[in-house]
Write a protein that holds these residues in place. Sequence first.
Motif, PDB file in Angstrom:
ATOM      1  N   PRO A 101       1.083  -1.179  -0.184  1.00 30.40           N
ATOM      2  CA  PRO A 101       0.110  -0.206   0.052  1.00 30.40           C
ATOM      3  C   PRO A 101       0.926   1.305  -0.087  1.00 30.40           C
ATOM      4  O   PRO A 101       1.996   1.459   0.507  1.00 30.40           O
ATOM      5  N   LEU A 102       0.406   2.007  -0.808  1.00 27.56           N
ATOM      6  CA  LEU A 102       0.902   3.648  -0.509  1.00 27.56           C
ATOM      7  C   LEU A 102       0.324   4.362   0.399  1.00 27.56           C
ATOM      8  O   LEU A 102      -0.933   4.735   0.401  1.00 27.56           O
ATOM      9  N   VAL A 103       1.273   5.021   1.236  1.00 26.60           N
ATOM     10  CA  VAL A 103       0.591   6.109   2.270  1.00 26.60           C
ATOM     11  C   VAL A 103       0.738   7.491   1.432  1.00 26.60           C
ATOM     12  O   VAL A 103       1.998   7.883   1.506  1.00 26.60           O
ATOM     13  N   LEU A 104      -0.050   8.224   1.203  1.00 21.83           N
ATOM     14  CA  LEU A 104       0.092   9.599   0.309  1.00 21.83           C
ATOM     15  C   LEU A 104       0.506  10.754   1.414  1.00 21.83           C
ATOM     16  O   LEU A 104       0.114  10.596   2.611  1.00 21.83           O
ATOM     17  N   PRO A 105       0.969  11.673   0.929  1.00 17.49           N
ATOM     18  CA  PRO A 105       1.368  12.864   2.002  1.00 17.49           C
ATOM     19  C   PRO A 105       0.347  13.376   2.588  1.00 17.49           C
ATOM     20  O   PRO A 105       0.399  13.750   3.654  1.00 17.49           O
ATOM     21  N   GLY A 106      -0.997  13.279   2.243  1.00 17.45           N
ATOM     22  CA  GLY A 106      -1.909  13.797   2.782  1.00 17.45           C
ATOM     23  C   GLY A 106      -2.991  12.963   3.615  1.00 17.45           C
ATOM     24  O   GLY A 106      -3.707  13.066   4.716  1.00 17.45           O
ATOM     25  N   GLY A 107      -2.348  11.617   3.755  1.00 15.64           N
ATOM     26  CA  GLY A 107      -2.643  10.334   4.735  1.00 15.64           C
ATOM     27  C   GLY A 107      -3.675   9.407   4.037  1.00 15.64           C
ATOM     28  O   GLY A 107      -3.895   8.407   4.565  1.00 15.64           O
ATOM     29  N   ASN A 108      -4.079   9.787   2.867  1.00 11.76           N
ATOM     30  CA  ASN A 108      -4.624   8.737   2.119  1.00 11.76           C
ATOM     31  C   ASN A 108      -3.942   7.480   1.638  1.00 11.76           C
ATOM     32  O   ASN A 108      -2.573   7.558   1.684  1.00 11.76           O
ATOM     33  N   VAL A 109      -4.682   6.428   1.491  1.00 13.76           N
ATOM     34  CA  VAL A 109      -3.906   5.201   1.319  1.00 13.76           C
ATOM     35  C   VAL A 109      -4.460   4.646  -0.189  1.00 13.76           C
ATOM     36  O   VAL A 109      -5.591   4.490  -0.349  1.00 13.76           O
TER      37      VAL A 109
END
Length: 566
Positions: A101-109
Amino acid sequence: MRTVTLFTFALLHGAVLSPLALAQPPASSAPGKVATPQTALPRIAPPKVTWTKELRVLSPVTVSTNGDLTFVGSDGVVYRTDASGKEKWSFKTGDMGRSQPLVLPGGNVLAASYDDQVYMLDPSGKLLWKVKLDGDIYATPALRRDGSFIVNTAGGSVYALNSQGQTLWTFKVGAPIYSSPAVAADGTIYFGAHNNQLHALTPDGKLKWVFSAKSLVFSSPALDSEGNVYFGSSDRSIYSVDPGGKLRWSKPTGMFVNASPIVTDGNLVVIGSYDGTVYAVNTSGEDEWSYKAGAAIAGSAAELSDGTIVVPDLSGTLHAIGQAGEALWTLPTGKKVDTGVSVNDSGVMYLTTEGGTLNALEKTRPLAVGAWTSFRGHPQGWGRLLTAPEQEARRQATQAASAAPGRPVTAQVPNPKPATPQTTVPQPSAPVTATATHSLTPAQAAVMAGRGAAVFGQQIYLPLTPASVATGWNVQNLTPASATLGRADTSGTSATSMTVPVRYVSGQAYVPLAAVLGLPGMAAQYTAGSLRVTRGTQSVTLPLDLVKLLPFTVTGEYSASQHWNP
């Protein structure tokens, strides 16, 4: 899609086959430094395992900036836990998944699974959107600087998706893609595929060039700060190509290279091979050192901030290697490890062992900050070269843990004489009574069995445990040469026991596919890319691309140059 009879299918593991992927002899190495295998005994005590939890982890573990952990489980669930492994939320997908999974800079996955779908979750685990693509998603997507994503599928396509899940463009490769994309500073997208090629695409999805290896490219590419590309291949080689697609250098290994390389902060390309060796080559192509792990390596290495290289092997041992290739410490777990470690910014290391057990090790060092010092080049799995501000942010985040005192040296042990390389496969010394403890459903086990298929001696083999679970048999006993399988009949009123041959690779038992299909009551039908196995009223499907796994030439009544085409 054409269906193939069992008679035709039988040709795929008969004596007329000529496996190409394992038949390539090592080529001559380019001139450079002589790399001596390191056999020194470890001189530093390994870190202690502070906790162990059965969490069904299947994908690589992503570490957030606050220490939270995100992963996909063998039950098809995306999990978020805190740094101690305590669950914070979960989200059910349609299948299991190996994509990180990728965790994005804004916290979304951003997560993906074998149900062909990509999911965007908010920081609390709620679904924002999902999109269905054209095949299983094994490879980890890449996050581009503009917030869009590159997703590769086993259906042979590359998708660019915007932050809302809309398709920007697609590129058709025509062969399964298990290699995760790497995005360069100029936006070029690199990935390997099962057509034996490394591909380079422009940011808008146009083909720039392809580089042809001699066999499958399962390995995910890594990039250095100059934009050069590094990857491994089933042709037993490590490659470097420049941004224009020209070969810079290649290095032979003793077996295929499915692992993905890293590029250290000191410009060393480090990668393991199924020959049980970790290779370190500088970015100019000169050998720096090699390290004998003693078992096949499938997971990526990681570089810590003090220059230590940490890499697991398939026997379940975690190795820490010094900057000169010397053994620092080893941590045997007794369970297979096929993914690299994850490390948080405080230096806590996480190791997943076979069966989905997550182990936390006491604080050592955080990841080094460099071009590509771990599997995806970033703890949140982004898969691209970082900008200068992003690299500086990483340095600031790891500064405190990087400056902490190192682990004490327990003893200085002189190097013994180099050991003779082991060429035989380890075998059990005595019969082993097997326990039938597993949590996989037959359908999940079938996926694992198909994806774990290997070729030995011109035959297709499956990993014994998932193959037996998938087909309704229990492993009752193991010896160095055979396994006893048992099951009740479909009415549950009587029992049957059968003995099948096995062979061992790095301590794991494999059974011939022909032996599985020869068990009582078994029937099978092959359709390009999958094998459907039926016993009674129960059926499972193994993802098994036989043409890609085992290319062959038909002899005898057919022309020697005629290739089977489903």
